[in-house]
Design a protein around this motif. Structure first.
Motif, PDB file in Angstrom:
ATOM      1  N   TRP A  42      69.588  43.507  -1.393  1.00  0.00           N
ATOM      2  CA  TRP A  42      70.361  42.551  -0.613  1.00  0.00           C
ATOM      3  C   TRP A  42      69.471  41.389  -0.206  1.00  0.00           C
ATOM      4  N   ALA A  43      70.061  40.224  -0.092  1.00  0.00           N
ATOM      5  CA  ALA A  43      69.409  39.058   0.513  1.00  0.00           C
ATOM      6  C   ALA A  43      70.048  38.886   1.885  1.00  0.00           C
ATOM      7  N   VAL A  44      69.227  38.856   2.925  1.00  0.00           N
ATOM      8  CA  VAL A  44      69.729  38.705   4.287  1.00  0.00           C
ATOM      9  C   VAL A  44      69.043  37.505   4.928  1.00  0.00           C
ATOM     10  N   ALA A  45      69.726  36.873   5.867  1.00  0.00           N
ATOM     11  CA  ALA A  45      69.179  35.664   6.482  1.00  0.00           C
ATOM     12  C   ALA A  45      69.648  35.539   7.922  1.00  0.00           C
ATOM     13  N   VAL A  46      68.872  34.805   8.693  1.00  0.00           N
ATOM     14  CA  VAL A  46      69.251  34.412  10.056  1.00  0.00           C
ATOM     15  C   VAL A  46      69.007  32.914  10.193  1.00  0.00           C
ATOM     16  N   GLY A  47      69.707  32.320  11.105  1.00  0.00           N
ATOM     17  CA  GLY A  47      69.508  30.899  11.365  1.00  0.00           C
ATOM     18  C   GLY A  47      70.043  30.527  12.731  1.00  0.00           C
ATOM     19  N   ALA A  48      69.446  29.510  13.304  1.00  0.00           N
ATOM     20  CA  ALA A  48      69.892  29.001  14.598  1.00  0.00           C
ATOM     21  C   ALA A  48      69.538  27.519  14.663  1.00  0.00           C
ATOM     22  N   ASN A  49      70.333  26.767  15.393  1.00  0.00           N
ATOM     23  CA  ASN A  49      70.045  25.333  15.550  1.00  0.00           C
ATOM     24  C   ASN A  49      70.118  24.946  17.022  1.00  0.00           C
ATOM     25  N   ARG A  50      69.721  23.702  17.289  1.00  0.00           N
ATOM     26  CA  ARG A  50      69.680  23.152  18.643  1.00  0.00           C
ATOM     27  C   ARG A  50      68.747  23.965  19.547  1.00  0.00           C
ATOM     28  N   LEU A  51      67.576  24.294  19.034  1.00  0.00           N
ATOM     29  CA  LEU A  51      66.618  25.128  19.755  1.00  0.00           C
ATOM     30  C   LEU A  51      65.506  24.346  20.453  1.00  0.00           C
ATOM     31  N   ARG A  52      65.230  23.136  20.008  1.00  0.00           N
ATOM     32  CA  ARG A  52      64.055  22.397  20.483  1.00  0.00           C
ATOM     33  C   ARG A  52      63.972  22.357  22.014  1.00  0.00           C
ATOM     34  N   GLY A  53      62.820  22.784  22.522  1.00  0.00           N
ATOM     35  CA  GLY A  53      62.543  22.729  23.949  1.00  0.00           C
ATOM     36  C   GLY A  53      63.098  23.877  24.766  1.00  0.00           C
ATOM     37  N   ARG A  54      63.914  24.705  24.167  1.00  0.00           N
ATOM     38  CA  ARG A  54      64.501  25.807  24.933  1.00  0.00           C
ATOM     39  C   ARG A  54      63.511  26.958  25.059  1.00  0.00           C
ATOM     40  N   ARG A  55      63.469  27.517  26.254  1.00  0.00           N
ATOM     41  CA  ARG A  55      62.620  28.675  26.528  1.00  0.00           C
ATOM     42  C   ARG A  55      63.464  29.932  26.442  1.00  0.00           C
ATOM     43  N   ARG A  56      62.789  31.062  26.379  1.00  0.00           N
ATOM     44  CA  ARG A  56      63.517  32.325  26.349  1.00  0.00           C
ATOM     45  C   ARG A  56      64.099  32.630  27.721  1.00  0.00           C
ATOM     46  N   TRP A  57      65.240  33.263  27.737  1.00  0.00           N
ATOM     47  CA  TRP A  57      65.879  33.686  28.965  1.00  0.00           C
ATOM     48  C   TRP A  57      65.092  34.838  29.563  1.00  0.00           C
ATOM     49  N   SER A  58      64.963  34.837  30.862  1.00  0.00           N
ATOM     50  CA  SER A  58      64.288  35.922  31.555  1.00  0.00           C
ATOM     51  C   SER A  58      64.905  36.064  32.929  1.00  0.00           C
ATOM     52  N   GLN A  59      65.021  37.293  33.359  1.00  0.00           N
ATOM     53  CA  GLN A  59      65.563  37.551  34.679  1.00  0.00           C
ATOM     54  C   GLN A  59      64.574  38.398  35.436  1.00  0.00           C
ATOM     55  N   PRO A  60      64.034  38.021  36.531  1.00  0.00           N
ATOM     56  CA  PRO A  60      64.274  36.737  37.181  1.00  0.00           C
ATOM     57  C   PRO A  60      63.591  35.604  36.435  1.00  0.00           C
ATOM     58  N   ALA A  61      64.092  34.414  36.662  1.00  0.00           N
ATOM     59  CA  ALA A  61      63.612  33.231  35.938  1.00  0.00           C
ATOM     60  C   ALA A  61      62.123  32.977  36.150  1.00  0.00           C
ATOM     61  N   ILE A  62      61.579  33.468  37.237  1.00  0.00           N
ATOM     62  CA  ILE A  62      60.152  33.249  37.505  1.00  0.00           C
ATOM     63  C   ILE A  62      59.276  33.936  36.458  1.00  0.00           C
ATOM     64  N   LEU A  63      59.802  34.961  35.767  1.00  0.00           N
ATOM     65  CA  LEU A  63      59.055  35.664  34.736  1.00  0.00           C
ATOM     66  C   LEU A  63      59.130  34.966  33.385  1.00  0.00           C
ATOM     67  N   SER A  64      59.949  33.938  33.285  1.00  0.00           N
ATOM     68  CA  SER A  64      60.130  33.235  32.021  1.00  0.00           C
ATOM     69  C   SER A  64      58.851  32.535  31.596  1.00  0.00           C
ATOM     70  N   SER A  65      58.645  32.481  30.310  1.00  0.00           N
ATOM     71  CA  SER A  65      57.478  31.807  29.743  1.00  0.00           C
ATOM     72  C   SER A  65      57.695  30.298  29.756  1.00  0.00           C
ATOM     73  N   ASP A  66      56.606  29.555  29.755  1.00  0.00           N
ATOM     74  CA  ASP A  66      56.699  28.105  29.655  1.00  0.00           C
ATOM     75  C   ASP A  66      56.763  27.636  28.211  1.00  0.00           C
ATOM     76  N   HIS A  67      56.744  28.558  27.269  1.00  0.00           N
ATOM     77  CA  HIS A  67      56.758  28.211  25.852  1.00  0.00           C
ATOM     78  C   HIS A  67      58.170  27.843  25.419  1.00  0.00           C
ATOM     79  N   GLY A  68      58.391  26.546  25.170  1.00  0.00           N
ATOM     80  CA  GLY A  68      59.662  26.104  24.622  1.00  0.00           C
ATOM     81  C   GLY A  68      59.580  26.111  23.106  1.00  0.00           C
ATOM     82  N   TYR A  69      60.685  26.333  22.449  1.00  0.00           N
ATOM     83  CA  TYR A  69      60.692  26.359  20.988  1.00  0.00           C
ATOM     84  C   TYR A  69      60.472  24.943  20.477  1.00  0.00           C
ATOM     85  N   SER A  70      59.626  24.780  19.491  1.00  0.00           N
ATOM     86  CA  SER A  70      59.208  23.440  19.075  1.00  0.00           C
ATOM     87  C   SER A  70      60.103  22.805  18.021  1.00  0.00           C
TER      88      SER A  70
END
Length: 127
Positions: A51-79
């Protein structure tokens, strides 16, 4: 899956001011479920090849990962604005090693978002 991000608003923010965040757990869970779905389809139609499998996503630039509580969120935004990855997998690998398929598909964005360690176990097939 049609949605991988949403606004992470706080009670004192208007909806337009809320930061858009990426739900990386959803990407991992849905990608881990994909091999099982493919296995069921394979059994149903009698196809036991690769099988050939794929994933894709758009409109990601600058978004950080969700974290709860938000204070634990990383400062790494997607480039990048878009992420696309594909891989080939045998039916045996989809059945017996879905974590390795998930690692090939999602490893780069999870590392970029600084959440690779959070999902390390999900991306392996160790018990």
């Amino acid at each position: 899956m049609t949605r991988l991000s949403d606004a992470n608003s706080r009670s004192y923010e208007s909806p337009g001011e809320a930061e858009q965040v990426i739900f990386d757990p959803a990407a991992v869970v849905f990608t881990l479920h994909m091999p099982e779905l493919i296995r069921l389809i394979s059994d149903d139609v009698g196809y036991h090849g690769n099988w050939a499998v794929a994933v894709g996503a758009n409109r990601l630039r600058g978004r950080r990962r969700w974290s709860q509580p938000a204070i634990l969120s990383s400062d790494h935004g997607y480039s990048a604005d878009t992420y696309e990855e594909s891989t080939g997998a045998s039916l045996a690998e989809l059945r017996d090693a879905p974590g390795m398929v998930t690692r090939r598909l999602l490893g780069p964005p999870l590392r970029s978002l600084d959440s690779g360690e959070a999902f390390a176990k999900a991306r392996t097939d160790e018990e």
